[in-house]
Motif scaffolding. Structure first.
Motif, mmCIF file in Angstrom:
data_model
loop_
_atom_site.group_PDB
_atom_site.id
_atom_site.type_symbol
_atom_site.label_atom_id
_atom_site.label_comp_id
_atom_site.label_asym_id
_atom_site.label_seq_id
_atom_site.Cartn_x
_atom_site.Cartn_y
_atom_site.Cartn_z
ATOM 1 N N GLN A 455 0.830 -1.209 0.000
ATOM 2 C CA GLN A 455 0.000 0.000 0.000
ATOM 3 C C GLN A 455 0.863 1.258 0.000
ATOM 4 O O GLN A 455 0.574 2.221 -0.707
ATOM 5 N N LEU A 456 1.935 1.183 0.790
ATOM 6 C CA LEU A 456 2.828 2.337 0.891
ATOM 7 C C LEU A 456 3.536 2.590 -0.449
ATOM 8 O O LEU A 456 3.661 3.727 -0.897
ATOM 9 N N MET A 457 3.956 1.490 -1.087
ATOM 10 C CA MET A 457 4.602 1.624 -2.398
ATOM 11 C C MET A 457 3.619 2.263 -3.387
ATOM 12 O O MET A 457 3.989 3.123 -4.182
ATOM 13 N N ALA A 458 2.358 1.814 -3.311
ATOM 14 C CA ALA A 458 1.354 2.330 -4.242
ATOM 15 C C ALA A 458 1.146 3.834 -4.010
ATOM 16 O O ALA A 458 1.054 4.605 -4.960
ATOM 17 N N ARG A 459 1.093 4.217 -2.740
ATOM 18 C CA ARG A 459 0.900 5.649 -2.413
ATOM 19 C C ARG A 459 2.029 6.509 -2.972
ATOM 20 O O ARG A 459 1.812 7.662 -3.312
ATOM 21 N N THR A 460 3.249 5.923 -2.998
ATOM 22 C CA THR A 460 4.394 6.705 -3.491
ATOM 23 C C THR A 460 4.653 6.412 -4.967
ATOM 24 O O THR A 460 5.738 6.658 -5.478
ATOM 25 N N LYS A 461 3.700 5.820 -5.642
ATOM 26 C CA LYS A 461 3.821 5.465 -7.063
ATOM 27 C C LYS A 461 5.053 4.629 -7.337
ATOM 28 O O LYS A 461 5.742 4.819 -8.349
ATOM 29 N N GLY A 462 5.338 3.719 -6.388
ATOM 30 C CA GLY A 462 6.466 2.806 -6.600
ATOM 31 C C GLY A 462 7.821 3.433 -6.393
ATOM 32 O O GLY A 462 8.844 2.825 -6.672
ATOM 33 N N GLN A 463 7.838 4.664 -5.889
ATOM 34 C CA GLN A 463 9.133 5.336 -5.799
ATOM 35 C C GLN A 463 9.778 5.248 -4.422
ATOM 36 O O GLN A 463 10.858 5.781 -4.211
ATOM 37 N N ALA A 464 9.101 4.581 -3.485
ATOM 38 C CA ALA A 464 9.726 4.442 -2.168
ATOM 39 C C ALA A 464 10.834 3.398 -2.247
ATOM 40 O O ALA A 464 10.737 2.447 -3.010
ATOM 41 N N ASN A 465 11.850 3.591 -1.473
ATOM 42 C CA ASN A 465 12.859 2.556 -1.335
ATOM 43 C C ASN A 465 12.209 1.441 -0.510
ATOM 44 O O ASN A 465 11.807 1.663 0.631
#
Ligand code: ADP
Ligand code: MG
Ligand code: ZN
Length: 481
Positions: A455-465
């Protein structure tokens, strides 16, 4: 069926890329109009005298030395007599009892699932090519083009050291790669610069004596060599297991039908009435001449492999794979010189880049990714500006546009979010918005965190490390407990 062992030996004809022919001054350009590159010498007119091209000798020596051959101290040419319309003199000038070189060895490196092996070289000698017959479809006449007559050839003959079609295939690939390092031929099978005949026999497993062989000609690609040999194994096996025998003969590979066909019965040396070429006197090669050629040899795959292991800390498999082809090895070294971390650079080349080459059927230099761009990509991952996942997409974009990765990252807004403040806030939102997963996690279902990371990755459009996202979520979940 495995009661037989297969034995394979190869004969390779290599056109040496010299500016002029082996015994005359005619040019050697490929594809010129028929019979435009001929003279009385290569047309075999009476009264002419052949003169050996020095560059041919040097190129031949270069290959011989690269194949670890012994060099013949005294060289001699012979006439090999036979009649065929593409052979204007009625004989081919070749070498017989004193070939340019003999007793060499080619080291074939390990493949993904097969060990390295060595193939001994029986001899490598100089000779001239014949002309070319052209059979026009629908016409009863045949035409002849003598432009090829007198093009220098090096014939390389291996010992019968291969045991499977796959080994023959790998031997040929290694040989071709080695020849490409030497820059003495364009090694283009489609143009006939590299041609191969394959000899094959079977013998009862464990037997010492060789069985009766057949020779397969007309092999236009290494794949054809492999397929023709596989077919010939089955054919010979059937003959031998039904009590018959293999007849020593020359066969042709028909790639459309996938079979070998009888071409002619075996010819023997005495059929050719070899005798010394009276117009080319035997001569002695000075050791300084040989040394001078040796000094022009580039660093070859076995030595380059060892250096890559030492200098760049690569495994022997990686180093062997990269150095097998000169252009791959050069590309790798340019990328490392441009700052690419060696191990990561090697992985990108052997992974995504070679996969793209296979997919598109092109060479690495055709990919629109110059070595310096690869180096930048490696550094972007190294400095965590992009995740390895994003880097794969970035590479795809690079291959499409030919742009450098740094401006592309900016243009596509691709940078990885490594700022923990931003992630912290997003993680809190995710935790608040997914009570079910959060209570599962707190009840001991540790797997539930994967959903939350997603969910967190999705919120950051896949840009989170991803690692950082995982760590931050863990701490947010702990706080709230
Ligand atoms: P030829 O006289 O028919 O030209 P050579 O002895 O010159 O035969 O060998 C030609 C090629 O055939 C070499 O590459 C050699 O290794 C291979 N060869 C020779 N005998 C056999 C055999 N019995 N089985 C398989 N390959 C063989
Ligand atoms: Mg032969
Ligand atoms: Zn000529």
């Amino acid at each position: 069926m495995s009661a037989f062992e297969t034995v394979i030996g190869l004969e390779v004809h290599l056109q040496l890329a010299t500016r002029t022919k082996i015994f005359c001054g005619c040019p050697t350009l490929f594809g010129s109009s028929p019979n435009s590159q001929t003279c009385p010498v290569c047309l075999g007119l009476p009264g002419v005298l052949p003169v050996l091209n020095r560059r041919t000798l040097e190129s031949g020596l270069k290959v011989a030395l690269a194949l670890n051959c012994r060099i013949q101290p005294a060289l001699k040419f012979h006439r090999k007599n036979y009649f065929y319309p593409d052979l204007p003199k009625g004989f081919q000038i070749s070498q017989y009892d004193l070939p340019l070189s003999f007793e060499g060895v080619l080291e074939v490196p390990a493949a993904a699932e097969a060990p390295a092996f060595a193939v001994r070289i029986h001899r490598a000698h100089l000779e001239e090519d014949a002309g070319k017959l052209v059979h026009k479809e629908g016409s009863r006449a045949s035409l002849v083009d003598y432009n090829r007559a007198g093009i220098p050839l090096l014939e390389i003959v291996t010992e019968p050291d291969m045991r499977t079609p796959e080994e023959a295939y790998r031997c040929l690939q290694t040989l071709k790669h080695t020849l490409q390092y030497l820059d003495v031929s364009d090694c283009d099978m489609e143009k006939g610069s590299l041609r191969c005949d394959a000899n094959i026999s079977l013998r009862p497993a464990g037997a010492k004596e060789l069985g009766v062989k057949t020779e397969i000609k007309n092999l236009n690609s290494f794949k054809h060599v492999r397929n023709a040999l596989a077919y010939e194994i089955r054919r010979q096996q059937e003959a031998l297991s039904s009590g018959g025998k293999v007849i020593q003969e020359t066969r042709l590979w028909d790639d459309v039908k996938g079979v070998t066909l009888l071409m002619r019965s075996k010819e023997f040396a005495h059929d050719y009435r070899y005798f010394p070429e009276p117009d080319l006197v035997p001569f002695v090669l000075q050791s300084e001449e040989i040394q001078a050629v040796r000094r022009t040899l580039p660093e070859l795959p076995p030595a380059r492999t060892r250096r890559f292991m030492e200098q760049y800390g690569l495994s022997s498999y990686d180093a062997g794979r990269l150095t097998s082809e000169k252009q791959l090895a050069d590309y790798f070294e340019s990328a490392v010189q441009a700052g690419g971390v060696p191990k990561a650079t090697a992985n990108w080349i052997q992974g995504d880049l070679l996969a793209a080459c296979r997919e598109r059927n092109v060479e690495i230099l055709d990919l629109k990714v110059p070595a310096a761009h690869l180096a930048q990509l490696v550094l972007l991952v190294e400095h965590q500006t992009v995740s390895s996942r994003m880097a794969k997409d970035l590479l795809k974009a690079m291959m499409k546009t030919g742009e450098a990765p740094e401006p592309l990252v900016k243009r596509l807004g691709m940078s990885q979010v490594t700022d923990s403040g931003t992630l912290q806030a997003a993680a809190q939102t995710v935790v608040q918005g997914n009570p079910k997963a959060v209570s599962d996690y707190r009840a001991g279902k540790r797997q539930a965190i994967k959903f939350l990371v997603g969910q967190l990755m999705a919120r950051t459009k896949g840009q989170a490390n991803p690692e950082l996202a995982h760590r931050i979520l863990e701490s947010v979940l702990k706080e709230g407990a």
